[in-house]
Each structure stands twice: as structure tokens, then as C-alpha cells.
Design a protein around this motif. Structure first.
Motif, mmCIF file in Angstrom:
data_model
loop_
_atom_site.group_PDB
_atom_site.id
_atom_site.type_symbol
_atom_site.label_atom_id
_atom_site.label_comp_id
_atom_site.label_asym_id
_atom_site.label_seq_id
_atom_site.Cartn_x
_atom_site.Cartn_y
_atom_site.Cartn_z
ATOM 1 N N GLU A 243 7.412 16.212 -4.321
ATOM 2 C CA GLU A 243 8.071 15.650 -3.150
ATOM 3 C C GLU A 243 7.126 14.727 -2.369
ATOM 4 O O GLU A 243 7.452 13.570 -2.090
ATOM 5 C CB GLU A 243 8.544 16.798 -2.248
ATOM 6 C CG GLU A 243 8.949 16.434 -0.839
ATOM 7 C CD GLU A 243 10.176 15.563 -0.806
ATOM 8 O OE1 GLU A 243 11.176 15.914 -1.432
ATOM 9 O OE2 GLU A 243 10.110 14.506 -0.152
ATOM 10 N N VAL A 244 5.948 15.239 -2.039
ATOM 11 C CA VAL A 244 5.018 14.480 -1.207
ATOM 12 C C VAL A 244 4.464 13.272 -1.949
ATOM 13 O O VAL A 244 4.300 12.190 -1.365
ATOM 14 C CB VAL A 244 3.882 15.388 -0.694
ATOM 15 C CG1 VAL A 244 2.854 14.572 0.088
ATOM 16 C CG2 VAL A 244 4.443 16.493 0.198
ATOM 17 N N GLU A 245 4.186 13.404 -3.233
ATOM 18 C CA GLU A 245 3.644 12.273 -3.998
ATOM 19 C C GLU A 245 4.650 11.129 -4.068
ATOM 20 O O GLU A 245 4.276 9.954 -3.986
ATOM 21 C CB GLU A 245 3.229 12.741 -5.388
ATOM 22 C CG GLU A 245 1.922 13.548 -5.360
ATOM 23 C CD GLU A 245 1.711 14.390 -6.605
ATOM 24 O OE1 GLU A 245 2.521 14.275 -7.553
ATOM 25 O OE2 GLU A 245 0.740 15.170 -6.631
ATOM 26 N N GLU A 246 5.933 11.453 -4.219
ATOM 27 C CA GLU A 246 6.948 10.397 -4.220
ATOM 28 C C GLU A 246 7.036 9.729 -2.851
ATOM 29 O O GLU A 246 7.171 8.505 -2.750
ATOM 30 C CB GLU A 246 8.308 10.969 -4.627
ATOM 31 C CG GLU A 246 8.394 11.330 -6.102
ATOM 32 C CD GLU A 246 9.795 11.698 -6.549
ATOM 33 O OE1 GLU A 246 10.755 11.483 -5.772
ATOM 34 O OE2 GLU A 246 9.933 12.204 -7.684
ATOM 35 N N VAL A 247 6.960 10.533 -1.799
ATOM 36 C CA VAL A 247 7.003 9.992 -0.442
ATOM 37 C C VAL A 247 5.797 9.092 -0.178
ATOM 38 O O VAL A 247 5.922 8.014 0.414
ATOM 39 C CB VAL A 247 7.061 11.147 0.583
ATOM 40 C CG1 VAL A 247 6.686 10.669 1.972
ATOM 41 C CG2 VAL A 247 8.451 11.758 0.611
ATOM 42 N N LEU A 248 4.618 9.523 -0.624
ATOM 43 C CA LEU A 248 3.417 8.716 -0.429
ATOM 44 C C LEU A 248 3.542 7.373 -1.132
ATOM 45 O O LEU A 248 3.130 6.331 -0.594
ATOM 46 C CB LEU A 248 2.185 9.468 -0.946
ATOM 47 C CG LEU A 248 1.686 10.617 -0.068
ATOM 48 C CD1 LEU A 248 0.671 11.463 -0.835
ATOM 49 C CD2 LEU A 248 1.066 10.098 1.223
ATOM 50 N N ALA A 249 4.115 7.379 -2.335
ATOM 51 C CA ALA A 249 4.295 6.122 -3.069
ATOM 52 C C ALA A 249 5.229 5.188 -2.309
ATOM 53 O O ALA A 249 4.970 3.971 -2.208
ATOM 54 C CB ALA A 249 4.841 6.417 -4.467
ATOM 55 N N GLN A 250 6.303 5.718 -1.751
ATOM 56 C CA GLN A 250 7.219 4.894 -0.956
ATOM 57 C C GLN A 250 6.539 4.415 0.327
ATOM 58 O O GLN A 250 6.735 3.278 0.759
ATOM 59 C CB GLN A 250 8.474 5.689 -0.617
ATOM 60 C CG GLN A 250 9.333 6.035 -1.819
ATOM 61 C CD GLN A 250 10.530 6.898 -1.469
ATOM 62 O OE1 GLN A 250 10.914 7.001 -0.302
ATOM 63 N NE2 GLN A 250 11.120 7.533 -2.455
ATOM 64 N N GLY A 251 5.727 5.295 0.915
ATOM 65 C CA GLY A 251 5.032 4.934 2.146
ATOM 66 C C GLY A 251 4.029 3.809 1.961
ATOM 67 O O GLY A 251 3.817 2.996 2.876
ATOM 68 N N GLU A 252 3.400 3.747 0.794
ATOM 69 C CA GLU A 252 2.428 2.686 0.534
ATOM 70 C C GLU A 252 3.067 1.306 0.629
ATOM 71 O O GLU A 252 2.418 0.338 1.031
ATOM 72 C CB GLU A 252 1.783 2.881 -0.841
ATOM 73 C CG GLU A 252 0.744 3.983 -0.887
ATOM 74 C CD GLU A 252 -0.364 3.792 0.147
ATOM 75 O OE1 GLU A 252 -0.946 2.690 0.204
ATOM 76 O OE2 GLU A 252 -0.614 4.740 0.914
ATOM 77 N N VAL A 253 4.334 1.202 0.270
ATOM 78 C CA VAL A 253 5.047 -0.077 0.367
ATOM 79 C C VAL A 253 5.157 -0.493 1.834
ATOM 80 O O VAL A 253 4.980 -1.668 2.178
ATOM 81 C CB VAL A 253 6.450 0.046 -0.268
ATOM 82 C CG1 VAL A 253 7.227 -1.257 -0.099
ATOM 83 C CG2 VAL A 253 6.338 0.413 -1.744
ATOM 84 N N VAL A 254 5.403 0.481 2.698
ATOM 85 C CA VAL A 254 5.520 0.196 4.137
ATOM 86 C C VAL A 254 4.167 -0.200 4.710
ATOM 87 O O VAL A 254 4.063 -1.153 5.494
ATOM 88 C CB VAL A 254 6.087 1.420 4.891
ATOM 89 C CG1 VAL A 254 6.229 1.114 6.383
ATOM 90 C CG2 VAL A 254 7.420 1.852 4.304
ATOM 91 N N VAL A 255 3.114 0.510 4.316
ATOM 92 C CA VAL A 255 1.774 0.205 4.823
ATOM 93 C C VAL A 255 1.330 -1.186 4.374
ATOM 94 O O VAL A 255 0.699 -1.934 5.130
ATOM 95 C CB VAL A 255 0.768 1.274 4.349
ATOM 96 C CG1 VAL A 255 -0.662 0.887 4.742
ATOM 97 C CG2 VAL A 255 1.115 2.636 4.942
ATOM 98 N N ALA A 256 1.673 -1.546 3.144
ATOM 99 C CA ALA A 256 1.262 -2.854 2.613
ATOM 100 C C ALA A 256 1.989 -4.009 3.304
ATOM 101 O O ALA A 256 1.408 -5.072 3.530
ATOM 102 C CB ALA A 256 1.521 -2.904 1.107
ATOM 103 N N ARG A 257 3.264 -3.771 3.660
ATOM 104 C CA ARG A 257 4.056 -4.831 4.308
ATOM 105 C C ARG A 257 4.868 -4.230 5.445
ATOM 106 O O ARG A 257 6.073 -4.023 5.326
ATOM 107 C CB ARG A 257 4.981 -5.495 3.285
ATOM 108 C CG ARG A 257 4.237 -6.172 2.152
ATOM 109 C CD ARG A 257 5.206 -6.850 1.184
ATOM 110 N NE ARG A 257 5.949 -7.914 1.827
ATOM 111 C CZ ARG A 257 6.907 -8.631 1.214
ATOM 112 N NH1 ARG A 257 7.230 -8.359 -0.030
ATOM 113 N NH2 ARG A 257 7.537 -9.601 1.858
ATOM 114 N N PRO A 258 4.221 -3.953 6.578
ATOM 115 C CA PRO A 258 4.929 -3.292 7.684
ATOM 116 C C PRO A 258 6.005 -4.189 8.289
ATOM 117 O O PRO A 258 5.863 -5.415 8.301
ATOM 118 C CB PRO A 258 3.821 -3.038 8.719
ATOM 119 C CG PRO A 258 2.534 -3.218 7.983
ATOM 120 C CD PRO A 258 2.813 -4.204 6.902
#
Length: 204
Positions: free
Chosen positions: A66-81
Motif C-alpha cells: 500500500e505505502v510503496e504504491e502511494v510513495l510512487a504516486q507521490g513522487e509525481v506530485v513532488v516532481a511537478r507540484p
């Protein structure tokens, strides 16, 4: 041949986790039996034990997935807020919240949280804290990115701000998990109110 074996192993692992997630959700963590999980996953009990030592290992693996999938999605937000600090924070944290019940029910989350409190030095608890730390670090990175972009005031430590924000979102999530009747919409509304206050204080 090695590639085929690895794919077969990954497929069995996924089937076991999906079966465990389904049965934990339907029957409850305590009531679900290893042999039933193996049957639903279409593997032998011996094969299941080759992958996981016990039900706690299964629950941890589901939390990790669960958390690893969320982290992967979150990286997209961090890269392009998104354009503003409040939008960026909201999109990232809603990503966490909206994915939180994909593999786990509220009862499963409560079981996981209880294990970390009852056995703080167990491998399960250490891994759970590592996953929490990874989420907190991602929030810190987003705030650092927003500072660099000029959306968050300079002179405030991004790590301290990120940890404060994560601790708050984690507290809201814990209250959500403890209240079986609280809908996700209410959690989102509370998040919006907190982020409005938080970003008003830190935004440029």
C-alpha cells in the motif's frame, strides 16, 4: 528461464497478498486462517510459508504494498507540484488518503497499528515506522521544492515543516481509522481546513 521463474514467483506472491487482503477484510485479521488464504491464492500451505512466516508478515507485506504504491504516486506530485502551496499539499496528502483503503480496511489498519504499539521492537514495528518515515520524508521534499519555487517562505526549515504537516495528517488519519463510521469525505474536509490554516502561515 530465470526470468520466467521470477515472474512465476512474483505472481504467486501477488496472489497470496491479494487473497490475504480479501480474507482479512471479509473475516477479520484474527479470524482469517493461513490454510484458507493458501486455498484462495491457489497455492499450497507449504508454498505460502516459503513466502511469509505468519499472518503478521502477510499484513506487513500488504501495508508495505500500500505505502510503496502511494510513495510512487507521490513522487509525481513532488516532481511537478500544482500551482500553489495549498494545492500541492492537498494533492499529495489526498493521494495518501484516497489510496489508504485499496488493500486494507479500517480494521486491518487498526490491527497493524496495535502491533506496532504492543511490540515496538519487533521487525513488523520497525518496518512500519520506516514506511511512516518515508512518507514524512516525501512531504518534507515537497515543501523544500515549494520553497525553491518561491511558494513557501524562506528561513523556515523544510524538514521541520514537513514533519509537522505529516504528524498532523497522520493524526487525522488515525482518527479516521478509529472511527468506523467516519466517511472519507469527512477526512478530506478536515484535511482541507487544516491545510488552509497551515499554508496561510507558511506561504509567500
Amino acid at each position: 528461464m530465470t526470468g520466467l521463474r521470477e515472474r512465476q514467483k512474483a505472481d504467486r506472491n501477488r496472489r497470496i497478498l491479494e487473497a490475504a487482503s480479501t480474507l482479512f477484510g471479509q473475516m477479520g485479521y484474527e479470524a482469517a486462517r493461513i490454510d484458507t488464504i493458501a486455498e484462495v491464492a491457489e497455492v499450497s500451505v507449504g508454498t505460502l510459508y516459503n513466502y511469509f512466516e505468519n499472518k503478521a508478515d502477510l499484513l506487513l507485506a500488504i501495508v508495505s504494498m500500500e505505502v510503496e504504491e502511494v510513495l510512487a504516486q507521490g513522487e509525481v506530485v513532488v516532481a511537478r507540484p500544482p500551482e500553489t502551496a495549498i494545492q500541492a499539499m492537498s494533492v499529495l496528502i489526498r493521494t495518501y488518503y484516497d489510496h489508504s483503503l485499496v488493500y486494507l480496511t479500517k480494521a486491518m489498519w487498526r490491527s497493524a497499528m496495535a502491533m506496532t504499539i504492543q511490540q515496538p521492537e519487533a521487525p513488523f514495528s520497525r518496518r512500519y515506522r520506516e514506511l511512516d518515515a518515508a512518507l514524512a520524508a516525501q512531504v518534507c521534499r515537497l515543501i523544500a521544492t515549494l520553497q525553491t519555487r518561491g511558494d513557501v517562505r524562506q528561513g523556515i526549515g523544510a524538514t521541520a515543516l514537513g514533519e509537522m504537516a505529516f504528524n498532523d495528517l497522520n493524526a487525522l488519519f488515525t482518527e479516521f481509522i478509529l472511527d468506523e463510521d467516519q466517511p472519507l469525505a469527512q477526512l478530506r474536509a478536515r484535511l482541507d481546513a487544516h491545510l488552509s490554516a497551515f499554508t496561510t502561515l507558511i506561504a509567500t
